[in-house]
Design a protein around this motif. Structure first.
Motif, PDB file in Angstrom:
ATOM      1  N   ALA A 253       0.823  -1.210   0.000  1.00 61.13           N
ATOM      2  CA  ALA A 253       0.000   0.000   0.000  1.00 61.13           C
ATOM      3  C   ALA A 253       0.858   1.262   0.000  1.00 61.13           C
ATOM      4  N   THR A 257       1.579   1.960  -4.654  1.00 58.60           N
ATOM      5  CA  THR A 257       0.520   2.884  -5.046  1.00 58.60           C
ATOM      6  C   THR A 257       1.048   4.249  -5.426  1.00 58.60           C
ATOM      7  N   PHE A 309     -11.927  -6.068  -2.513  1.00 54.27           N
ATOM      8  CA  PHE A 309     -11.170  -4.820  -2.496  1.00 54.27           C
ATOM      9  C   PHE A 309     -10.202  -4.767  -3.672  1.00 54.27           C
ATOM     10  N   ALA A 310      -9.557  -5.897  -3.971  1.00 56.86           N
ATOM     11  CA  ALA A 310      -8.599  -5.940  -5.083  1.00 56.86           C
ATOM     12  C   ALA A 310      -9.273  -5.561  -6.397  1.00 56.86           C
ATOM     13  N   TRP A 312     -12.069  -3.837  -6.754  1.00 61.58           N
ATOM     14  CA  TRP A 312     -12.480  -2.430  -6.686  1.00 61.58           C
ATOM     15  C   TRP A 312     -11.289  -1.518  -6.978  1.00 61.58           C
ATOM     16  N   TRP A 313     -10.147  -1.825  -6.362  1.00 63.29           N
ATOM     17  CA  TRP A 313      -8.963  -0.993  -6.587  1.00 63.29           C
ATOM     18  C   TRP A 313      -8.517  -1.074  -8.050  1.00 63.29           C
ATOM     19  N   SER A 315     -10.308  -1.629 -10.640  1.00 66.50           N
ATOM     20  CA  SER A 315     -11.256  -0.950 -11.535  1.00 66.50           C
ATOM     21  C   SER A 315     -10.933   0.533 -11.686  1.00 66.50           C
ATOM     22  N   HIS A 317      -7.720   1.824 -11.231  1.00 67.19           N
ATOM     23  CA  HIS A 317      -6.285   2.049 -11.445  1.00 67.19           C
ATOM     24  C   HIS A 317      -5.756   1.184 -12.581  1.00 67.19           C
ATOM     25  N   ILE A 328      -0.963  -3.507 -11.648  1.00 68.99           N
ATOM     26  CA  ILE A 328      -1.615  -2.827 -10.524  1.00 68.99           C
ATOM     27  C   ILE A 328      -1.147  -3.509  -9.237  1.00 68.99           C
ATOM     28  N   LEU A 330      -1.069  -3.146  -5.900  1.00 71.35           N
ATOM     29  CA  LEU A 330      -1.919  -3.376  -4.727  1.00 71.35           C
ATOM     30  C   LEU A 330      -3.032  -4.361  -5.038  1.00 71.35           C
ATOM     31  N   ALA A 331      -3.618  -4.265  -6.220  1.00 76.50           N
ATOM     32  CA  ALA A 331      -4.654  -5.218  -6.616  1.00 76.50           C
ATOM     33  C   ALA A 331      -4.059  -6.618  -6.764  1.00 76.50           C
ATOM     34  N   THR A 334      -3.359  -8.065  -3.136  1.00 75.93           N
ATOM     35  CA  THR A 334      -4.544  -8.441  -2.363  1.00 75.93           C
ATOM     36  C   THR A 334      -5.328  -9.567  -3.025  1.00 75.93           C
TER      37      THR A 334
END
Length: 467
Positions: A253, A257, A309-310, A312-313, A315, A317, A328, A330-331, A334
């Protein structure tokens, strides 16, 4: 910053392979690479009952009851023999890596995050081995990893030099530093260097072939640093398990990011360590029996939230390749984390592949015994299929526009078909180096057939029945 699997430069008639390369460059990219198991891990064949480290329980499968030992409890003991479920996962991860590098479908990174799975399996094997002195384990891991890597590096560098690459004059390396970085072809403490473009786009090989061939070597760098850090990571895990498991996600994170930017290869290495560190330590949790103590409904529910969450993030980025999670961090971290938790929670600990899966037993055994060879050579061999398939356009019956259009539309499919015989040739030519590195007698095609014949003896069947 993007990591690992990137789109290629020039393309054949209907696409080009990708290389899992962690770099700030734009590329067309590892286990998933994979962990070259110790002799005890790859030696026993399905159905055998051999504890590679007698008295330690480290060769046993998860899920059996633990025995108390004074005021503390030992990790859940494991039955002897190979865990064929984990072997199957490693084979699927390798298959997915090859398919992704060829077709470049971004949705494959969501369907099966192979690099996270490969690092988790490697972490589990590492935790099992660390019942022995740490330095001897690290030396053994390096001994099994480096000779196959040296063989690949010798071929790749010879081809690069023959094609005119001079690392001293490479503008991306420059001067003496270019020679210094060649050390990474001996011990991959960094990503080994290679030219982005070499040769001519109209040549026998596409001018991105060196990028494609050597780009996958980032995995070996990441694996080496995980191996070196494992004694410390395992020490921390045994004292604060969940904090240690979740720490890599927190690090991702920060560095994955853009909140904190670390330039160059150092930044790529730190990002790799963060993205896949959680999966590596989940391998510890599986091997130590900690993950099995978490109620399944709780583990699956929490993992589903992490994976949601992965998505969502991701989508919000997306990179140039859309839903490609390798772009990506962080995606990727996770999604891989949640996916691995579910896979290991449902781990059935097969002694043998059940039902219809048994028909794939020989291929699973072969791919596990030659995982390093397959990973190292697959992308170079994908590139080698192009000049072979291009000869089809010269055949007499290909003169019509309709025949050419059919070949154009199925080009990648034929590449996928052709690359497997080439991988088989690489296994025959270079795979035996894995045996030498592991101090075993060299074998050309270790798919377990010889072991099955020996288990056909009456005494072997009796031993199997008692297992």
């Amino acid at each position: 910053m993007t990591t690992h699997e990137y789109p290629a430069g020039a393309t054949p008639p209907s696409g080009t392979p990708k290389a899992e390369v962690p770099h700030s460059r734009t590329y067309p990219a590892p286990l998933s690479g994979t962990d070259p198991a110790p002799p005890s891990a790859v030696g026993p064949l399905p159905g055998t009952a051999v504890d590679p480290f007698p008295g330690t329980g480290v060769g046993q499968l998860p899920g059996t009851a633990a025995e108390p030992d004074g005021p503390e409890r030992k990790p859940a003991p494991r039955r002897p023999g190979r865990d064929r479920y984990l072997d199957l996962l490693r084979s699927l991860a390798l298959l997915r890596v090859v398919a992704y590098h060829l077709f470049g479908w971004a949705w494959l990174t969501v369907l099966f995050p192979s690099m996270g799975v490969m690092f988790a399996l490697a972490g589990s094997l590492m935790a099992r081995s660390l019942s022995r002195p740490s330095l001897s384990v690290i030396r053994g891991r390096l001994r099994r990893l480096l000779p196959p890597f040296w063989a690949f590096g010798a071929v790749a560098l010879t081809m690069m030099f023959a094609a005119g690459w001079n690392p001293v004059k490479d503008p991306d390396l420059g001067g003496t530093w270019g020679l210094v970085e060649l050390f990474d072809y001996i011990v991959p403490i960094g990503a080994p260097p290679y030219p982005w473009h070499l040769g001519s786009p109209s040549g026998l090989l596409d001018d991105t072939w060196a990028d494609q061939a050597a780009g996958v070597l980032w995995y070996l760098r990441a694996y080496l640093w995980f191996v070196v850090a494992s004694p410390l990571l395992l020490w921390a895990f045994r004292r604060a398990p969940w904090a240690t498991v979740l720490a890599p996600l927190a690090l991702t994170a920060v560095v994955g990011t853009g909140l904190v930017t670390i330039p160059g290869e150092t930044g790529n290495a730190v990002t790799d360590f963060a993205v896949y560190g959680g999966c590596w330590i989940l391998g510890f949790a599986h091997q130590e029996g900690v993950l099995a103590k978490v109620p399944r409904y709780l583990a699956v529910s929490c993992s589903s939230l992490v994976m949601a969450f992965a998505l969502w993030w991701a989508s919000g980025h997306q990179g140039s390749e859309g839903w490609d999670l390798n772009d990506i961090p962080l995606a990727d971290a996770t999604w891989s984390f949640g996916f691995v938790v579910i896979l290991l929670q449902y781990s059935p600990s097969w002694r043998e592949l059940p039902g219809r899966l048994a028909r794939w037993d020989k291929l699973v055994t072969l791919s596990n015994n030659r995982a390093v060879t397959i990973y190292l050579w697959h992308n170079m061999l994908i590139m080698a299929t192009f000049p072979i398939l291009d000869r089809l356009y010269d055949l007499p019956f290909m003169e019509s526009d309709r025949a050419t259009a059919v070949l154009d539309s199925t080009y990648n499919l034929w590449t996928f078909v052709l690359v497997w015989p080439l991988i088989g040739l690489a296994v025959l030519s270079f795979g035996w180096i894995e045996d030498i590195a592991a101090r075993r007698s060299p074998r050309l095609w270790p798919n377990g057939s010889e072991g099955r014949r020996s288990r056909g003896r009456p005494e072997a069947r009796g031993h199997r029945a008692r297992a």
